[in-house]
Enzyme design. Sequence first.
Site, short mmCIF file in Angstrom:
data_model
loop_
_atom_site.label_atom_id
_atom_site.label_comp_id
_atom_site.label_asym_id
_atom_site.label_seq_id
_atom_site.Cartn_x
_atom_site.Cartn_y
_atom_site.Cartn_z
N HIS A 136 0.95 -1.24 0.09
CA HIS A 136 -0.11 0.41 -0.02
C HIS A 136 1.04 1.20 -0.06
CE1 HIS A 136 -3.07 -2.84 1.38
NE2 HIS A 136 -3.77 -2.13 0.59
N PHE A 141 3.05 4.47 -2.58
CA PHE A 141 2.77 5.27 -3.50
C PHE A 141 2.71 4.96 -4.92
CE2 PHE A 141 4.51 8.35 -6.85
CZ PHE A 141 3.32 9.17 -7.05
N ARG A 142 3.27 3.68 -5.15
CA ARG A 142 3.17 3.07 -6.51
C ARG A 142 1.93 2.38 -6.57
NH1 ARG A 142 7.84 2.56 -9.80
NH2 ARG A 142 8.99 4.23 -8.73
N HIS A 186 -6.75 7.28 -2.39
CA HIS A 186 -7.47 6.43 -1.48
C HIS A 186 -7.01 5.46 -0.33
CE1 HIS A 186 -5.53 3.22 -3.98
NE2 HIS A 186 -6.44 2.41 -3.14
N ASP A 187 -5.53 5.57 -0.58
CA ASP A 187 -4.84 4.77 0.68
C ASP A 187 -3.86 5.57 1.29
OD1 ASP A 187 -6.09 2.20 0.77
OD2 ASP A 187 -4.71 1.40 -1.08
N GLN A 193 -5.10 -16.44 -4.73
CA GLN A 193 -5.58 -15.76 -5.91
C GLN A 193 -6.77 -16.69 -6.65
OE1 GLN A 193 -4.33 -13.22 -5.11
NE2 GLN A 193 -3.81 -12.40 -7.45
N1 LIG Z 1 -5.56 -11.99 -2.52
C1 LIG Z 1 -5.68 -10.84 -3.42
N2 LIG Z 1 -5.92 -9.70 -2.88
C2 LIG Z 1 -5.87 -8.53 -3.26
C3 LIG Z 1 -5.51 -8.72 -4.64
N3 LIG Z 1 -5.76 -7.27 -5.10
C4 LIG Z 1 -6.25 -6.46 -4.25
N4 LIG Z 1 -6.22 -7.28 -3.06
C5 LIG Z 1 -7.08 -6.96 -1.78
O1 LIG Z 1 -7.82 -5.65 -1.89
C6 LIG Z 1 -7.52 -4.74 -1.07
C7 LIG Z 1 -7.89 -3.66 -1.64
O2 LIG Z 1 -8.08 -2.59 -0.92
P1 LIG Z 1 -6.84 -1.25 -0.90
O3 LIG Z 1 -7.82 -0.27 -0.95
O4 LIG Z 1 -6.62 -1.54 0.78
O5 LIG Z 1 -6.12 -1.61 -1.57
C8 LIG Z 1 -6.25 -4.93 -0.75
O6 LIG Z 1 -5.98 -4.55 0.59
C9 LIG Z 1 -6.00 -6.46 -0.77
O7 LIG Z 1 -6.07 -7.10 0.48
C10 LIG Z 1 -5.00 -9.92 -5.28
O8 LIG Z 1 -4.55 -9.76 -6.38
N5 LIG Z 1 -5.27 -10.86 -4.53
ZN LIG Z 2 -5.86 0.39 -2.36
#
Ligand SMILES: Nc1nc2c(ncn2[C@@H]2O[C@H](COP(=O)(O)O)[C@@H](O)[C@H]2O)c(=O)[nH]1
Ligand SMILES: [Zn+2]
Length: 891
Positions: free
Chosen positions: A245, A247-248, A285-286, A446
């Site tokens: 979580h 900047f990228r 958003h994060d 996944q």
């Molecule tokens: N198991 C996986 N979880 C994933 C994947 N991509 C995202 N995520 C989950 O979704 C949330 C999205 O919320 P965020 O706003 O916090 O980014 C993220 O936290 C992950 O837990 C994935 O490919 N596989």
């Molecule tokens: Zn996010």
Amino acid sequence: MDRYVTVYFSVGQRVEAALFRPNTPTDQVKAIFRAAAEAGPSDILKLYNAAGQLLNISADLFPNTRDNPYSLQVVAANGLVMLQESTCADLKALEARVSAVERQMRAELPLPPAVEELRREMEAFRDRLETDESLSWLGFYKQLPEPMSSEECRRLQYRRKSDSVKKRVKQNFANICDAQVSDTIRQWLRMPTFDARPWEDEELLLLLQQMYLDHDFCRKFAIDLTTLRNFLYEAYKNYNDVPFHNFRHCFCVAQMLYAISWCVDLPSKIGDLEVLILLTSCICHDLDHPGYNNIYQINAKTELAIRYNDISPLENHHCSVAFRLLENEDCNIFKSFGSEDFKQVREGMIRCILATDMARHNEILTNFREILPCFNYEDKAHVNLLCMVLIKVSDISNEARPMDIAEPWLDRLLQEFFKQSDAEKLEGLPVTPFMDREKITKPSSQCSFIGFVLLPLFEALGELLTELQDLIVQPVRDALDYYKRLNEVTREERLHRKSIVVELMDSAHHQQPSATQSPEGVNSPLPKSNSNLSFKTKSLCNRSRSRSTEEETELSIEGSAHMEDVLEDSESGDSETANEVEVSEKALKFKISTECSSSSTGRKSYPGSRKGSRERGQYFNHSDLTRMVQKGKLKATAYSFDHHYLSDNNKKLSFDSPVFLDEFALKKFQGEEEECVISKETLNLNKRNSEQKVCDDMKSILKDTKNNHLQNEAVSIVKTSPSSIKNYKYETETDTKSNTKSILSRFRQFTDRFGLSQHHQKNNNVNKNLHVSLSPYKDKNSLETNASRKASTLPKSLNHRRSKGWKCFLLGKEKSWSSDVYFDQKQEFENDEEDNHSSALPSTSQMNNCCKSVENSPSIMNEPHIDRREDLIDNNVKCNQMTDVKEPSII
Ligand SMILES: Nc1nc2c(ncn2[C@@H]2O[C@H](COP(=O)(O)O)[C@@H](O)[C@H]2O)c(=O)[nH]1
Ligand SMILES: [Zn+2]
């Protein structure tokens, strides 16, 4: 002193003196000095040799340092220091020159594509070596520091960027922010295939700026360029150095939204302002994500959870940080907005950012699906919901990107997950199952996430914006297929390992007294391996660069992995296979509804939409029962409801998160959409559990046959049933029903054919609905004597057909369903009439048997006595009306 000879010599610009004994081989020493002097400081090797030889001679001549007050050792050491200094200086100068040339080359000339590609591959490879734990044996893996104590663990949550990094990026961004981004890059930026990895942070800031410019937002909304740059830099600054979580991630989310907006011409559909809100929300958003999710925040009672009362603590925080940034005039890209417009921006951003809480995934998806058939871009409520879906899609879109981009993100995510679950273990908090390194593998994670969460969302959006089918929906399907195959390979290997251990156990058993034998025999679960990926999986991972290589196809197993298989990965029950949405929903005890809040007078609902959870609280709701299950040491629950209760009382029953309904309840709900709402996930869970139950029961019966061939054939009936080999998809109620029916009837044919179900046949006439023979507990005695069976059954009396009531079946650790009503499908499915309602229920005697077993069961003795059945029923009803009810304590 005459015992010594003084020798003067120079190393570099220093003059040194050394004392030698008269018998010292001075010629040799002189030769060394000469060589050193001639070499000069830059001839590192010669100097080094000289110094080394001096040291040797010194050691020979003056073994005792007391005799060596000003010795060759000192000289040699001095020489070495000089050497090191000069070497370092030279190397640094050289490095600086190379970097300068490199920078110059990168700025002026694009690297040849082959070199660029090589560089990217090398970086990806390095990244992988450093982050993929399965490759840690190579020695490049960057182990995260083990948290030392819970306090430290909590403090570790914040991994802020260092001041020097921030300063450097700020300076670099200032240097390049006026640079022109080439057309080629601008076009690439509009594709989901865009790869952010080769770009420096300041360059990503430049590209974010380009997104605003290319949408012409600066002109349309009078956003001053300096303010935009300040805002972008401040946003960058407020992302932490966490594996995922960071900047990228924020950049990737914004870029996906940007790509979608070009692909479907979003501004023409929802207007420029909404797109501006969306893009800005993606960037924010994060913000300040600590790398530990809401589940952790809530369970650890962190500052954020306390501040936001467990309601989307992180998303509230991200949003709050965003508006703090915007409070600063220098960063406020909306400063030219009038108060009404700003209000709209604020509402929109809050709505979008809060929508990224995965605990609200099902709620948002369900609402979106409901409006899909009549979607109207003129309807603000519809557009609001679409925006929530768009940011969600962008947020979880890594798997829509090419494999070589998506996979490193997954590695980073798992790194963050594992770090959290390690902390949870250390702090004695509930361990979040989908984050536990001992429970998940890459493919299992996944398969579950893409199958249950990602793809349904993408498909729903793809229905409305059909242009997205090829762009992002199909790639996600491909990713699911890929991980299913990978999972199948993992599973195969695990089964293979299992069978070896079973053989070993078997042979051990033959040598040992029977008391040591596992009661579960060959079905006894094995301890799960701690390794993240099996060897086969690893090799498949390593070999595949794309998702559909021939190698993988070869490895693909006929009737490839389906969800049941995927989730079978976790061997101890539902709570362990729950995905992020399910777990988050449970952790997030409250939900807020931001949908349709366009009017300031209050919330309104979408036409035909279900109400938010809070509002639903006044309706019949399963959450308290779920809580009961959670509080006990139970893995899952099945509910059976009296149909008449629902219709008579005009109650609405809704299941928005997966709950295992027993077959009776499930059947009664089908075709009664007026009365109840069951999520597809719930239906699917039922399908999964039904099949698993059939499979377990078959194994249990066939265990007695001691005939492996029969056992295998029976199991293969379930394994090759149509639902199993079908590509995973949420099935309709009809699918679920007919699949279960088909499995059961095939199994019946099978057991009949081999005369294995005498018990079933014997009972069939008496009790069409209760095929006790299929239960592991074949008769009353076994029911009564089986102390391990922890049933909590609140039976329904047949004498009170129209009375309010429900049954609650709880599943204990031993994974046996206590429902005896379960196996009435044949009658149920063949005769789907309302009149059959009574026959769908167990007979009184059966209920009594069940009651006895419950009464005799030590686990149930703490529960309210069965005689007070009606009281219990009332209690349960009250419980669902959010009143405090004494919960049965279950061992
Ligand atoms: N198991 C996986 N979880 C994933 C994947 N991509 C995202 N995520 C989950 O979704 C949330 C999205 O919320 P965020 O706003 O916090 O980014 C993220 O936290 C992950 O837990 C994935 O490919 N596989
Ligand atoms: Zn996010």
